[in-house]
Enzyme design. Sequence first.
Site, PDB file in Angstrom:
ATOM      1  N   CYS A   1      15.641  65.948  46.007  1.00  0.00           N
ATOM      2  CA  CYS A   1      16.943  65.287  45.901  1.00  0.00           C
ATOM      3  C   CYS A   1      16.704  63.877  45.381  1.00  0.00           C
ATOM      4  CB  CYS A   1      17.620  65.250  47.270  1.00  0.00           C
ATOM      5  SG  CYS A   1      19.162  64.317  47.326  1.00  0.00           S
TER       6      CYS A   1
ATOM      7  N   CYS B   1      19.600  64.601  38.355  1.00  0.00           N
ATOM      8  CA  CYS B   1      20.039  65.150  39.649  1.00  0.00           C
ATOM      9  C   CYS B   1      19.505  66.569  39.700  1.00  0.00           C
ATOM     10  CB  CYS B   1      21.563  65.131  39.751  1.00  0.00           C
ATOM     11  SG  CYS B   1      22.229  66.018  41.195  1.00  0.00           S
TER      12      CYS B   1
END
Length: 261
Positions: free
Chosen positions: A70, A177
């Site tokens: 993440c 991302c």
Amino acid sequence: MKIALMDSGIGLLAAAAAVRRIRPDADLVLSSDPDNMPWGPRTPEDVTARALDVARAAAAHRPDALIVACNTASVHALPALRAELEPALPVIGTVPAIKPSVAGGGPVAIWATPATTGSPYQRGLIREFAGSVAVTEVPCPGLADAVEHADEPAIDRAIAAAAALTPRDVRAVVLGCTHYELVAERIRAAVRQPGLPPVALHGSAGAVAAQALRRIGAEPAPSAESAGGLTVLLSGRTAELPETALAYAEGQLLGAVSPAR
């Protein structure tokens, strides 16, 4: 061998699938936080608290390494995670692949969440690695959420909006991302210009998978027996792989194994 991965949601699938491909015999622990996502709009302190809870749930399964799959958690929580878990548990963060993206000379675009776009963290990476290569930061509002929920129309709208902000002469796109890697080919198609070669996409999944093996002194063994189990933790609860995960090739790869005992 057991590798744990953590994220707010299903963005960890890309890195988990990368680990599965290079070590199909490894057990995987996927720890996410659907009860409290998205993490992006939260304060750095809140992200750190959530990340620590998710990491502790994974660590309870005694993995050999923990991948923080993440970007948001890597930006805000990596020092706290390492302070608590290392050296007993190696912690591998996720960094946008800016350095390899500029190797071809650019121009380059970085697709990222609105919170990350323009952030001191991302600007620092650009200054450190981009050199004279032209870099455009492209915010992608709604794309991670759309991917998380496998909302096809919303994915299409978010990709189209980001593509419209991407300069036509861009030759590489950094997927800033982890969720974006699940729709990489749709992004490639959206930014391709007639008469030009396909745009190179640079994600982080393969790099963090390889780094996890290096940290524990293991070698890739892609031809090993596909014997690795799968444990799924949703906000600390043992569960099945979320249905939305199976909308993606990476989720289907992971779902094709028996749960770990």
